[in-house]
Write a protein that holds these residues in place. Structure first.
Motif, short mmCIF file in Angstrom:
data_model
loop_
_atom_site.label_atom_id
_atom_site.label_comp_id
_atom_site.label_asym_id
_atom_site.label_seq_id
_atom_site.Cartn_x
_atom_site.Cartn_y
_atom_site.Cartn_z
N UNK A 232 1.76 -10.37 3.88
CA UNK A 232 1.81 -8.92 4.04
C UNK A 232 2.35 -8.25 2.77
N UNK A 233 3.39 -8.82 2.17
CA UNK A 233 3.97 -8.23 0.96
C UNK A 233 2.94 -8.10 -0.16
N UNK A 234 2.11 -9.11 -0.31
CA UNK A 234 1.17 -9.13 -1.44
C UNK A 234 -0.15 -8.42 -1.13
N UNK A 235 -0.59 -8.48 0.12
CA UNK A 235 -1.91 -7.93 0.48
C UNK A 235 -1.83 -6.46 0.88
N UNK A 236 -0.78 -6.08 1.59
CA UNK A 236 -0.66 -4.70 2.08
C UNK A 236 -0.01 -3.82 1.01
N UNK A 237 -0.69 -3.67 -0.12
CA UNK A 237 -0.11 -2.95 -1.26
C UNK A 237 -0.34 -1.45 -1.14
N UNK A 238 0.35 -0.72 -1.99
CA UNK A 238 0.20 0.73 -2.01
C UNK A 238 -1.22 1.11 -2.43
N UNK A 239 -1.77 2.05 -1.71
CA UNK A 239 -3.15 2.45 -1.94
C UNK A 239 -4.12 1.74 -1.03
N UNK A 240 -3.69 0.59 -0.49
CA UNK A 240 -4.53 -0.14 0.46
C UNK A 240 -4.00 0.04 1.87
N UNK A 241 -2.75 -0.35 2.12
CA UNK A 241 -2.19 -0.28 3.46
C UNK A 241 -1.13 0.80 3.61
N UNK A 242 -0.62 1.31 2.51
CA UNK A 242 0.31 2.44 2.58
C UNK A 242 0.11 3.29 1.35
N UNK A 243 0.75 4.46 1.36
CA UNK A 243 0.53 5.39 0.26
C UNK A 243 -0.87 5.95 0.28
N UNK A 244 -1.47 6.02 1.48
CA UNK A 244 -2.82 6.54 1.65
C UNK A 244 -2.72 7.99 2.10
N UNK A 245 -3.53 8.86 1.50
CA UNK A 245 -3.50 10.28 1.85
C UNK A 245 -4.90 10.79 2.16
N UNK A 246 -4.96 11.92 2.86
CA UNK A 246 -6.25 12.56 3.11
C UNK A 246 -6.51 13.56 1.98
N UNK A 247 -7.66 14.22 1.95
CA UNK A 247 -7.97 15.13 0.85
C UNK A 247 -6.97 16.25 0.64
N UNK A 248 -6.25 16.61 1.70
CA UNK A 248 -5.24 17.68 1.57
C UNK A 248 -3.92 17.18 1.03
N UNK A 249 -3.81 15.85 0.86
CA UNK A 249 -2.57 15.27 0.38
C UNK A 249 -1.63 14.82 1.48
N UNK A 250 -2.03 14.97 2.74
CA UNK A 250 -1.20 14.54 3.86
C UNK A 250 -1.16 13.02 3.93
N UNK A 251 0.04 12.46 4.09
CA UNK A 251 0.19 11.01 4.17
C UNK A 251 -0.34 10.49 5.49
N UNK A 252 -1.12 9.43 5.40
CA UNK A 252 -1.74 8.83 6.58
C UNK A 252 -1.04 7.52 6.91
N UNK A 253 -0.29 7.50 7.98
CA UNK A 253 0.41 6.31 8.43
C UNK A 253 0.78 6.49 9.90
N UNK A 254 1.27 5.42 10.51
CA UNK A 254 1.61 5.42 11.94
C UNK A 254 0.46 5.99 12.76
N UNK A 255 -0.61 5.21 12.82
CA UNK A 255 -1.79 5.59 13.61
C UNK A 255 -2.95 6.06 12.78
N UNK A 256 -2.70 6.43 11.54
CA UNK A 256 -3.76 6.81 10.60
C UNK A 256 -3.64 5.91 9.38
N UNK A 257 -4.66 5.92 8.55
CA UNK A 257 -4.59 5.12 7.34
C UNK A 257 -5.76 4.17 7.21
N UNK A 258 -5.64 3.23 6.28
CA UNK A 258 -6.74 2.34 5.92
C UNK A 258 -7.22 1.49 7.09
N UNK A 259 -6.31 1.10 7.98
CA UNK A 259 -6.69 0.21 9.07
C UNK A 259 -7.06 0.96 10.35
N UNK A 260 -7.13 2.27 10.28
CA UNK A 260 -7.51 3.05 11.46
C UNK A 260 -8.90 2.63 11.93
#
Length: 257
Positions: free
Chosen positions: A112-140
């Protein structure tokens, strides 16, 4: 469905290995496609290092920034990119491991530490700049289920058991990693007393596993609250009118759970 089975046990002839093999047979019989990341067999490197990101070791390493840059540029190390491609291919993840010292084996944590990197599994945003996490994001849109073996007997893993309640032991993984990244997390399948399982008990556990895999596309996930669903304030604290007077991990589930 396409199912990625992530297996973290050093012995393929173990109870864990037998359950994995049973599960893969069941997926095949159900018409699903499967791939396996057998971390010990792969001799997976669990250590985050500058080489993962093509980073100059003479320069200070800021992991989040370096990983995001490398992910965006397609310059992550080959082993990391291969695992991310498996995740992108998968509709569901099965995360299988033995409970060691109240957590997952180090090799899986390192995955998880090596694969779930920023931009892939966290630090993901929508076009408005809203952070996508806890139910939203790359794995949605993907599903995830933990298959856990534990040496402790079932009662000791209950609400008043000395080993702690299983859903709380798994909260960091299920809520803080999988749900954080957007995956819908199904209730875990727990095999207690794993070092004392008889042949008859194994057949029962294998049957439960087959049932859970048969319902993989349709089973109701754990009802975690979404970050962006209005339940949390700007500091990501649950609003006072929700679960009033209550604290702890349980408040992050929607009512009725």
């Amino acid at each position: 469905m396409n199912v990625l089975w992530i297996f973290a046990h050093p012995e393929g002839r173990s109870l864990s290995g037998a359950l994995r093999d049973e599960g893969l047979r069941a997926l095949n019989e159900l018409g699903h496609e499967s791939r396996v990341s057998d971390l010990y067999a792969m001799r997976w490197n669990p250590i985050v290092e500058a080489a993962d990101f093509g980073h100059d070791p003479a320069e200070r390493l800021v992991v989040s920034a370096a990983s995001q840059r490398a992910h965006t540029a397609g310059e992550l190390s080959e082993d990391i990119r291969a695992e991310q491609e498996k995740i992108a291919w998968a509709d569901a993840l099965i995360v299988q491991f033995p409970l060691w010292w109240y957590g997952m084996p180090a090799i899986l944590k390192g995955w998880f530490d090596r694969v779930f990197v920023k931009g892939f599994a966290y630090g993901v945003t929508d076009p408005s700049g809203r952070t996508l996490r806890y139910g939203d994001g790359r794995l949605a849109g993907k599903r995830a289920m933990v298959l856990l073996t534990a040496g402790a007997r079932e009662p000791s893993l209950g609400p008043r058991g000395i080993n702690g309640q299983v859903d709380q032991l798994l909260f960091p993984l299920q809520h803080g990693t999988l749900w954080y990244s957007g995956a819908s997390v199904l209730p875990p399948l727990v095999v207690p007393g794993a070092d004392r399982v008889s042949a008859e008990e194994f057949r029962a556990h294998a049957g439960r596993l087959r049932e859970r895999l048969a319902s993989l596309p349709t089973a109701e996930p754990l009802p975690f609250r979404r970050q962006n669903g209005g339940d949390y304030d700007e500091d990501l604290v649950l609003r006072p009118h929700l679960a009033p007077g209550r604290t702890g991990l349980a408040v992050h589930y929607t009512p009725g759970t």
